[in-house]
Scaffold this motif. Structure first.
Motif, mmCIF file in Angstrom:
data_model
loop_
_atom_site.group_PDB
_atom_site.id
_atom_site.type_symbol
_atom_site.label_atom_id
_atom_site.label_comp_id
_atom_site.label_asym_id
_atom_site.label_seq_id
_atom_site.Cartn_x
_atom_site.Cartn_y
_atom_site.Cartn_z
ATOM 1 N N MET A 370 41.407 43.112 -15.727
ATOM 2 C CA MET A 370 42.712 43.755 -15.851
ATOM 3 C C MET A 370 43.358 43.564 -17.148
ATOM 4 S SD MET A 370 44.965 42.894 -12.541
ATOM 5 C CE MET A 370 44.570 43.780 -10.763
ATOM 6 N N LYS A 371 42.804 42.379 -17.987
ATOM 7 C CA LYS A 371 43.287 42.422 -19.186
ATOM 8 C C LYS A 371 42.282 43.126 -20.313
ATOM 9 C CE LYS A 371 44.963 37.643 -18.862
ATOM 10 N NZ LYS A 371 44.552 36.360 -19.041
ATOM 11 N N GLY A 372 41.300 43.705 -19.728
ATOM 12 C CA GLY A 372 40.321 44.337 -20.374
ATOM 13 C C GLY A 372 39.428 43.213 -21.131
ATOM 14 N N THR A 373 39.180 42.234 -20.831
ATOM 15 C CA THR A 373 38.267 41.102 -21.508
ATOM 16 C C THR A 373 36.956 41.823 -21.140
ATOM 17 O OG1 THR A 373 39.643 39.682 -20.969
ATOM 18 C CG2 THR A 373 37.298 38.912 -21.541
ATOM 19 N N ASP A 374 35.954 41.725 -22.096
ATOM 20 C CA ASP A 374 34.493 42.258 -22.122
ATOM 21 C C ASP A 374 33.814 41.507 -20.898
ATOM 22 O OD1 ASP A 374 31.569 42.266 -23.094
ATOM 23 O OD2 ASP A 374 32.306 44.138 -23.555
ATOM 24 N N CYS A 375 32.956 42.404 -20.162
ATOM 25 C CA CYS A 375 32.220 41.786 -19.031
ATOM 26 C C CYS A 375 31.299 40.743 -19.570
ATOM 27 C CB CYS A 375 31.466 42.846 -18.285
ATOM 28 S SG CYS A 375 32.361 43.527 -17.084
ATOM 29 N N LYS A 376 30.818 40.693 -20.710
ATOM 30 C CA LYS A 376 29.890 39.686 -21.135
ATOM 31 C C LYS A 376 30.581 38.509 -21.528
ATOM 32 C CE LYS A 376 26.269 42.815 -22.877
ATOM 33 N NZ LYS A 376 25.643 43.212 -24.234
ATOM 34 N N GLU A 377 31.817 38.626 -22.079
ATOM 35 C CA GLU A 377 32.653 37.277 -22.357
ATOM 36 C C GLU A 377 33.003 36.816 -21.218
ATOM 37 O OE1 GLU A 377 34.942 34.619 -24.281
ATOM 38 O OE2 GLU A 377 33.173 35.959 -25.069
#
Length: 412
Positions: A370-377
């Motif tokens: 939801m925060k938009g954090t990259d999936c790889k991260e």
């Protein structure tokens, strides 16, 4: 193992001061010592001093040894243990070579091989067939949990030819519960196990695949370990607090902020695994899926949790969630310590069994999405083997991310 006792100074003989403490003998070396906990004695250069200088230096050396034990985790048996393991490894290699020769000349004796040896032979055969690395890794994972599950239930020493469905079923039950597997994972691992034992049958390790037609496929709707939306999250947290289950509340926080992967990891965390200077946590190789030690930074919010726990000054070897009441201690809490207490709260508020403590890790991942954090991260933070596992959360939890929570809800 118990932590070592506090080093003390012996001055009974004025000419021969020495420092001593009691230290547990590693299990692998028990056969070499008369007791499981031995007195360790060190002299250093203490007796080269005289008078008051001798007493001062002796106390200084005692403090040095206290630091070595508490902070550096000094183990007086380490060199001997490493040598013993080297010899054991050489012995295993020689044994394996001998068994391989026997297998070539007397194939009918393969049913007497150990489970570990037989499953290792299977992996070698897949490597020899040039199977894809991802497939070999998947089968190796299956082999690992079969060995772990059989050993836990006391069947690790049973010859491969005498392994039964009941042995493997008990192993699967233990691992599935310990790692909190969902139905999809259980079904997949049963298929892997079936393939392995089909090969063992063809190669005369077993007379017949002991699990053929025995396991019933589980329904695969993914409902276990549901993530907590903001309404349910508030209800659950309030209920846990009202019930006085403070250790369960801490367990939920640890699972959320550290993305703990299983109750076994939660149990095994020691005070020394939390580095408050570098603000990171250590996940030992023994608990890692790929058998490597890993470190992950923790967020600033987690500092408040640690402050409330008051871990400063306690032995680094102590478990954060100890035996009996879950307080820090030298022995870890029981396998179902948290789940039993959490069930009492869930039953009281009528919460579905699909909500678990492990679900707080899933909740953190959904919040990061939801925060938009990259999936790889996120994949790195959660220690997923690949970020495809992270992307699955978008599907499994039916999230479009068109409607997301505000910052006040994207936290524990």
């Amino acid at each position: 193992m118990k932590p070592p006792s506090i080093p003390k100074l012996n001055k009974n003989n004025p000419n021969q001061y020495f420092i001593y403490w009691n230290h547990d003998v590693p299990v692998e070396l028990w056969h070499k010592y008369p007791r499981k906990r031995m007195r360790i004695k060190v002299i250093d250069d203490i007796n080269e001093y005289h008078g008051e200088a001798k007493d001062t230096h002796a106390e200084f050396r005692r403090q040095v040894w206290q630091y070595n034990l508490d902070s550096l985790r000094y183990n007086p048996f380490e060199a001997e243990l490493n040598r013993f393991r080297e010899l054991q490894q050489k012995k295993e290699v020689l044994t394996e070579q001998i068994e391989e020769q026997v297998a070539v000349s007397q194939g009918e004796n393969r049913h007497l091989f150990t489970v570990d040896k037989s499953l290792h032979d299977y992996i070698k055969s897949r490597i020899a067939r040039k199977l894809a690395k991802t497939s070999i890794s998947a089968y190796q994972g299956c082999v690992d949990w079969i060995n772990e599950g059989l050993t836990f239930n006391g069947h690790g020493a049973v010859p491969i030819g005498k392994i039964k469905y009941t042995h493997l079923s008990a192993a699967l039950d233990y691992i599935a519960e310990d790692r909190e597997w969902v139905a999809t994972t259980i079904n997949k691992e049963i298929e892997f196990m079936g393939t392995i034992f089909n090969w063992l049958e063809v190669e005369d390790y077993v007379v017949k695949n002991p699990i053929r037609g025995k396991f019933v496929k589980l329904p695969t709707q993914k409902s276990k370990h549901r993530w907590y939306n903001r309404e349910i999250a508030k209800t659950v947290k309030d209920a846990v607090k009202a019930a006085g289950k403070d250790k369960v509340f801490y367990a939920m926080q640890f699972t959320y902020w550290l993305m703990i992967r299983s109750k076994k990891e939660l149990q095994a965390l020691t005070i020394g695994d939390i580095d408050r200077t570098l603000k990171r946590v250590r996940f030992s190789a023994a608990l890692s899926k790929n058998k490597t030690e890993q470190y992950r930074d923790y967020p600033e919010e987690f500092e408040k949790v640690l402050d409330r726990l008051k871990l400063e000054g306690l032995p680094k070897t102590w478990f954060i969630f100890g035996k009996l009441d879950g307080s820090p201690g030298p022995a870890k809490c029981g396998h179902n310590f948290f789940s039993k207490q959490f069930k009492v709260v869930k039953d009281r508020i009528g919460l579905s069994p699909d909500f678990t403590i492990y679900g707080w890790k899933h909740t953190r991942i959904v919040h990061e999405l939801m925060k938009g954090t990259d999936c790889k991260e996120i994949s790195y933070m959660a220690r997923h083997s690949d970020f495809k596992s992270t992307k699955d959360y978008l599907r499994d939890y039916d999230l479009t991310l068109e409607n997301i929570y505000g910052p006040e809800d994207l936290t524990y």
